[in-house]
Design a protein around this motif. Structure first.
Motif, PDB file in Angstrom:
ATOM      1  N   GLU A   1       0.850  -1.190   0.000  1.00 50.95           N
ATOM      2  CA  GLU A   1       0.000   0.000   0.000  1.00 50.95           C
ATOM      3  C   GLU A   1       0.887   1.242   0.000  1.00 50.95           C
ATOM      4  O   GLU A   1       0.457   2.339   0.384  1.00 50.95           O
ATOM      5  CB  GLU A   1      -0.916  -0.007   1.229  1.00 50.95           C
ATOM      6  N   ASN A   2       2.137   1.070  -0.447  1.00 50.70           N
ATOM      7  CA  ASN A   2       3.124   2.156  -0.409  1.00 50.70           C
ATOM      8  C   ASN A   2       2.657   3.397  -1.157  1.00 50.70           C
ATOM      9  O   ASN A   2       2.843   4.515  -0.689  1.00 50.70           O
ATOM     10  CB  ASN A   2       4.447   1.709  -1.044  1.00 50.70           C
ATOM     11  N   ASP A   3       2.074   3.190  -2.355  1.00 45.76           N
ATOM     12  CA  ASP A   3       1.731   4.340  -3.186  1.00 45.76           C
ATOM     13  C   ASP A   3       0.625   5.171  -2.542  1.00 45.76           C
ATOM     14  O   ASP A   3       0.670   6.405  -2.562  1.00 45.76           O
ATOM     15  CB  ASP A   3       1.289   3.878  -4.581  1.00 45.76           C
ATOM     16  N   ALA A   4      -0.365   4.487  -1.964  1.00 45.35           N
ATOM     17  CA  ALA A   4      -1.448   5.224  -1.306  1.00 45.35           C
ATOM     18  C   ALA A   4      -0.880   6.054  -0.164  1.00 45.35           C
ATOM     19  O   ALA A   4      -1.228   7.228   0.007  1.00 45.35           O
ATOM     20  CB  ALA A   4      -2.503   4.246  -0.796  1.00 45.35           C
ATOM     21  N   ALA A   5       0.047   5.455   0.590  1.00 51.14           N
ATOM     22  CA  ALA A   5       0.653   6.173   1.714  1.00 51.14           C
ATOM     23  C   ALA A   5       1.371   7.418   1.215  1.00 51.14           C
ATOM     24  O   ALA A   5       1.273   8.498   1.814  1.00 51.14           O
ATOM     25  CB  ALA A   5       1.614   5.249   2.460  1.00 51.14           C
ATOM     26  N   ARG A   6       2.086   7.282   0.086  1.00 49.94           N
ATOM     27  CA  ARG A   6       2.798   8.448  -0.477  1.00 49.94           C
ATOM     28  C   ARG A   6       1.826   9.541  -0.897  1.00 49.94           C
ATOM     29  O   ARG A   6       2.046  10.725  -0.639  1.00 49.94           O
ATOM     30  CB  ARG A   6       3.602   8.023  -1.715  1.00 49.94           C
ATOM     31  N   LEU A   7       0.739   9.132  -1.559  1.00 48.71           N
ATOM     32  CA  LEU A   7      -0.188  10.120  -2.117  1.00 48.71           C
ATOM     33  C   LEU A   7      -1.028  10.812  -1.047  1.00 48.71           C
ATOM     34  O   LEU A   7      -1.448  11.950  -1.203  1.00 48.71           O
ATOM     35  CB  LEU A   7      -1.100   9.464  -3.150  1.00 48.71           C
ATOM     36  N   MET A   8      -1.255  10.108   0.059  1.00 47.71           N
ATOM     37  CA  MET A   8      -2.090  10.685   1.122  1.00 47.71           C
ATOM     38  C   MET A   8      -1.449  11.924   1.732  1.00 47.71           C
ATOM     39  O   MET A   8      -2.143  12.791   2.256  1.00 47.71           O
ATOM     40  CB  MET A   8      -2.324   9.643   2.214  1.00 47.71           C
ATOM     41  N   ARG A   9      -0.122  12.000   1.614  1.00 48.09           N
ATOM     42  CA  ARG A   9       0.578  13.168   2.159  1.00 48.09           C
ATOM     43  C   ARG A   9       0.109  14.469   1.513  1.00 48.09           C
ATOM     44  O   ARG A   9       0.263  15.539   2.086  1.00 48.09           O
ATOM     45  CB  ARG A   9       2.093  13.010   1.944  1.00 48.09           C
ATOM     46  N   SER A  10      -0.470  14.358   0.304  1.00 47.12           N
ATOM     47  CA  SER A  10      -0.945  15.566  -0.380  1.00 47.12           C
ATOM     48  C   SER A  10      -2.219  16.111   0.268  1.00 47.12           C
ATOM     49  O   SER A  10      -2.626  17.227  -0.005  1.00 47.12           O
ATOM     50  CB  SER A  10      -1.248  15.235  -1.844  1.00 47.12           C
ATOM     51  N   GLY A  11      -2.831  15.313   1.111  1.00 45.40           N
ATOM     52  CA  GLY A  11      -4.087  15.730   1.731  1.00 45.40           C
ATOM     53  C   GLY A  11      -5.309  15.257   0.966  1.00 45.40           C
ATOM     54  O   GLY A  11      -6.446  15.395   1.422  1.00 45.40           O
ATOM     55  N   ALA A  12      -5.100  14.700  -0.219  1.00 49.04           N
ATOM     56  CA  ALA A  12      -6.221  14.195  -1.017  1.00 49.04           C
ATOM     57  C   ALA A  12      -6.720  12.862  -0.445  1.00 49.04           C
ATOM     58  O   ALA A  12      -5.986  12.157   0.247  1.00 49.04           O
ATOM     59  CB  ALA A  12      -5.778  13.992  -2.464  1.00 49.04           C
ATOM     60  N   ARG A  13      -7.961  12.548  -0.755  1.00 50.87           N
ATOM     61  CA  ARG A  13      -8.461  11.226  -0.372  1.00 50.87           C
ATOM     62  C   ARG A  13      -7.874  10.185  -1.320  1.00 50.87           C
ATOM     63  O   ARG A  13      -7.945  10.346  -2.545  1.00 50.87           O
ATOM     64  CB  ARG A  13      -9.984  11.193  -0.441  1.00 50.87           C
ATOM     65  N   VAL A  14      -7.328   9.123  -0.780  1.00 49.27           N
ATOM     66  CA  VAL A  14      -6.644   8.128  -1.608  1.00 49.27           C
ATOM     67  C   VAL A  14      -7.039   6.730  -1.152  1.00 49.27           C
ATOM     68  O   VAL A  14      -7.162   6.478   0.043  1.00 49.27           O
ATOM     69  CB  VAL A  14      -5.103   8.277  -1.486  1.00 49.27           C
ATOM     70  N   GLN A  15      -7.247   5.851  -2.112  1.00 45.98           N
ATOM     71  CA  GLN A  15      -7.510   4.462  -1.748  1.00 45.98           C
ATOM     72  C   GLN A  15      -6.693   3.507  -2.611  1.00 45.98           C
ATOM     73  O   GLN A  15      -6.647   3.650  -3.838  1.00 45.98           O
ATOM     74  CB  GLN A  15      -9.003   4.152  -1.888  1.00 45.98           C
TER      75      GLN A  15
END
Lengths: 228, 228
Positions: free
Chosen positions: B73-87
Motif C-alpha cells: 500500500e506504499n503508493d497510497a501512503a505516499r499520495l495521502m501526504r498531499s491531503g487528497a483522499r486516496v484508496q
C-alpha cells in the motif's frame, strides 16, 4: 463478471503450458543447451544486456537468442549484429511468451549446435511470471531508474526468478538509487537469490554475470568449452 | 493449448467490462467529476507525478485518487501526504485494474464531493490497454530511461491513450534520450496525440499538464473552480 471462468480456463492453459515446458526442458537438457530467459519491465535494458552477453560469449560458445515483443523486429535486428543466431517472436497483443511460442520458434533450429540459448521475454513484470518456458535459469532485471521498491510491488516475478540483475548502474547516482535498499527488498521477497549489478553501457559487472553463466553451462554438461 | 477458448472467455469479460465502464462514465459525468487514469511501465513515475498533481490541485480543487498495485500500500501512503483522499486497490496477481475494481473501491465515496479523480493503474504497458475504466482521459507515461522505441513496441496502449507524458526529463541527458525521436514514434503510432514532457523531480512541465487538466475539467462542467 465471469472472472471464475477465466481463472479456470487460465489454469488449464497454464497446466498445458507447464506440461509443454517440461518437455522443452528435457529436450534442452538432452541437447546440452543452457537456456536462460530474461524478464523485466519495458525498457529495463534486456536487449542491451543481451547484446553484451552475446557479443562476449560468441567468441567461445555457440549462442542463439529468441526475442519476444508485441510489435517490431527491432530487437532481433540489434542482437543479430553480435553474429549469434536470433529469431524474433512477435506476440501481437499477447503480454508474455509461452512454451508453445518457444517450441514454434525453434522448429528449424538444431539445438545440438548450441551451447547457450537466451530467451528475451516481452517487457512485463506481471504476466510472464506464470509461464514456464523450459528455461534452466530465469533472470529478472530491474533498472536503477525504476525505484528500489519494485521487488515488493511485483513479488511473483521475483519469486519465480533464479537471479536478479540490477541494470543501468551508470545512472545510479543521477537517479539517487539506493543499491542497499534494493538488495534488501529483493532479499525480503526471495531470500538468498543471487544479485548482479551491471552497466551495459559502461561494461561494469558484465564479466561477473558471464562467469556465472559459464559455470552454469559447464556444470550442466559433460562437454567442455568449444570453439564456435 | 486452448487459446481460442481463453480468447472467447476474455472477450466476454472485456464486453462486460465495457458495459460497466459505460455506466461508470455516465455516473462520473452526472456527478461532474473529471476522471483521469495513468498507465505506464513499472517505475515510469506515475506515483511521483501524481504526488505533484495532487499537491498542486489540492489548493483549488477537491481531488481523490485510486492506486492499483499487485502488492503493498506504499503508493497510497505516499499520495495521502498531499491531503487528497486516496484508496489503494491491491490486485494480487491480476495485471491490470478493471471497471469492477474501480466501482468496488468507490463504494463509500461521494463522487459529488470531488472535482478530480485520478486512477493509477498497475505498472504494465500491455494488459491495462484493454480495460476501459470509465475515465475521461487516459494518460500514458513513458520515462526517458525506457528508450524512444516504446511507442512502436507497445502500440496498443499508446493507441488507447488520450495524451502521452514523457517523464524523468531531468535524466534525459544522462540517458542520452532523443526527445524528437520519441515524439516522432508517438506521432507514428497515434497521430496528433498531445505530448507533455515533465520532470516531477525538478518540477519542469508540470504546470502545462495541470493547465490542460484544468481546462478539461472546466470544459466538462458548468461548475467553476471551487475552494476545497
Amino acid at each position: 463478471m465471469s472472472q471464475p471462468r477465466l481463472v479456470e480456463v487460465r489454469q488449464n492453459i497454464l497446466k498445458q503450458n507447464d506440461l509443454l515446458a517440461r518437455v522443452l526442458r528435457q529436450r534442452f537438457e538432452e541437447e546440452d543447451v543452457t537456456v536462460v530467459s530474461l524478464v523485466s519491465s519495458p525498457g529495463a535494458g534486456k536487449t542491451f544486456l543481451l547484446e553484451k552477453i552475446l557479443g562476449q560469449l560468441h567468441a567461445d560458445y555457440r549462442v542463439g537468442a529468441l526475442v519476444g515483443d508485441l510489435a517490431t523486429e527491432n530487437d532481433a535486428a540489434r542482437l543479430m549484429r553480435s553474429g549469434a543466431r536470433v529469431q524474433q517472436i512477435t506476440t501481437g497483443t499477447v503480454c508474455h511468451l509461452d512454451a508453445q511460442m518457444v517450441e514454434n520458434a525453434l522448429q528449424d533450429w538444431k539445438l545440438s549446435e548450441l551451447d547457450f540459448l537466451f530467451i528475451e521475454n516481452v517487457g512485463n513484470l506481471v504476466c510472464p511470471a506464470s509461464y514456464d518456458l523450459g528455461e534452466r535459469l530465469r533472470l529478472v532485471l530491474m533498472s536503477v531508474t525504476e525505484g528500489e521498491d519494485k521487488p515488493l510491488k511485483y513479488p511473483t516475478i521475483f519469486n519465480t526468478a533464479d537471479a536478479a540483475v540490477i541494470t543501468k548502474m551508470d545512472l545510479a547516482s543521477a537517479a539517487e538509487f539506493n543499491l542497499e535498499l534494493a538488495c534488501a527488498n529483493i532479499e525480503c521477497v526471495r531470500p538468498g537469490m543471487p544479485i548482479f549489478s551491471v552497466s551495459s553501457k559502461a561494461g561494469a559487472g558484465i564479466n561477473e554475470l558471464l562467469e556465472s553463466l559459464k559455470t552454469l553451462s559447464s556444470s550442466a554438461s559433460q562437454k567442455q568449452m568449444r570453439p564456435a
